[in-house]
Scaffold this active site. Sequence first.
Site, PDB file in Angstrom:
ATOM      1  N   GLU A  47       1.465  -1.464   0.211  1.00  0.00           N
ATOM      2  CA  GLU A  47      -0.019  -0.030  -0.195  1.00  0.00           C
ATOM      3  C   GLU A  47       1.353   1.373   0.050  1.00  0.00           C
ATOM      4  O   GLU A  47       1.416   1.241   1.000  1.00  0.00           O
ATOM      5  CB  GLU A  47      -0.875  -0.217   0.923  1.00  0.00           C
ATOM      6  CG  GLU A  47      -1.583  -1.466   1.727  1.00  0.00           C
ATOM      7  CD  GLU A  47      -3.113  -0.839   0.086  1.00  0.00           C
ATOM      8  OE1 GLU A  47      -2.739  -0.269  -0.468  1.00  0.00           O
ATOM      9  OE2 GLU A  47      -3.824  -2.281  -0.012  1.00  0.00           O
ATOM     10  N   CYS A  49      -2.866   8.611   2.702  1.00  0.00           N
ATOM     11  CA  CYS A  49      -2.169   8.592   1.490  1.00  0.00           C
ATOM     12  C   CYS A  49      -3.293   8.705   0.096  1.00  0.00           C
ATOM     13  O   CYS A  49      -3.017   8.319  -0.742  1.00  0.00           O
ATOM     14  CB  CYS A  49      -1.702   7.170   0.894  1.00  0.00           C
ATOM     15  SG  CYS A  49      -3.383   6.163   2.737  1.00  0.00           S
TER      16      CYS A  49
END
Length: 474
Positions: free
Chosen positions: A249, A283
């Site tokens: 990720e 993010c």
Amino acid sequence: MPEVRHWDLLIGGEWRSGSERIDVRNAYNQELVGSIVRAAPADIEDAVGVAQRTLRDPFPSHERYSVLMSAADRIDSAAEEYALLIAREGSKTITEARREPPRAAGILRLAAEEGRRLSGRTLPFDIRPGSENRRGYYVRKPAGVVAAIMPFNDPMAVAAHKVGPALAAGNSVVVKPDSSTPLTVLKMAEDLYACGLPAGRLSVVTGHGSEIGDALVTDPRVRVVAFTGGVSTGERITRKAGIKKLILELGANSPVIVMPDADLEKAASAIIAGAFAQAGQNCLGVQRIFIHSAIYDTFSDRLCDLTSALKAGHSLDPSVDVCQMIRLAEAERVEAWINEALEGGAIVRAGGRRTGAVVEATLLENVPAGCRLQCEEIYGPVAGLYAFETLEEAVARSNDVDYGLHAAIFTESLRDAMYAAENLHVGAVIVNDSTDYRLDSMPFGGTGRSGIGREGLKFAVEAMTETRVVCFNL
Ligand code: NAP
């Protein structure tokens, strides 16, 4: 005075001291929050060894369920303690930090539930001539030792998203927290053991990733590396890891598209929250704001008003909206990226200044093509404003980066929403909210340099298992 605790390594449930220590400090005022052991590769070797041996011990599904559910309750009852620790060691305002413990507890509960749903199915062997007398099925078995490597920005939630499914699937886990926010993760591990986690199932090795990361990801006994962090570390892990499963990720440079028919007030507040939460170290944070030319002037003015009203300061001040970044060097990097854009012709519409580790919430216009702010991940409280003429153009420009985590569109038109949903190259398209929306059970991950694989409890639990076929020749 808040507690300053000096933590040891947690190797398979046993605390182990080390000869060298690393201080953990608040980046706003350098206050000492705690310290950790600077682990060496030999500590990794031991942690993986214990994790591997522990896999022989029974850890049935009902026990995994009850440990995870009890740990969730324990986290809920210590929520304020966790929130203070997050805001002291990390880079979240106390208001933001207070949202994380209940979220982490919820993630552990979802993991516990998913663990109970792990199952296989029977196989119809008689579809092939000659296999009529075969009977069989497939089941899911624990993958083995999972290495979980964490970033600093959501220390509890990311730990819960990795440790929860790993344990729920019957694995053992070696966790490497970010060196900036290790204390929250150590406390979670302590709570998991207090809730009956069998010895050996979880280790927390602290220290610099540059010193111990290779030992962890290259160890052949590790079967899954679940990593959340930056692209360059993700690339290094990919090159080093060898034959094992990778769930990566990574970063993003997320776009939102604002159409003239949108509910503009709702869009403005969602975009501002999405761009500047956690001082932009998110993010899913909004980085590129594409505004239709018909509404560009009024809408960008509204965004600038909301941005200028945000208060920057210390994470523990409850009136602060945008707190210090995780490290002074990160704030200096963000300032340098702003300056690079300004030298290329960009204009500051709101914010733009840095004081120590605090960068004001900043909006820039006329961001030149090719500068880092436009094509890389800023990972700070800065976003660019861009005008567009057609939706097709906005979608093409949204896709014109190497990242693809989330993208968003604000519109009341089903046709336009569907066009965006079909054509944005990302892991999730959010309609009428910012990119900063995530349901913890949804498949979560990105395309391109945003990563490999999906988290979200069902998907992570499956990724942390191996499928085994059993076939009887009657
Ligand atoms: P980072 O520098 O990549 O660090 C992340 C973790 O990797 C830390 O625990 C770090 O340890 C460790 N590490 C460093 N070198 C390593 C090596 N050679 N081998 C193994 N591990 C190593 O990331 P960051 O800058 O702290 O985090 C920000 C990034 O994370 C951003 O790009 C952000 O978008 C991304 N992120 C993505 C998601 C998502 O779900 N997609 C969520 C949150 C954050 P040390 O701390 O000891 O250096």
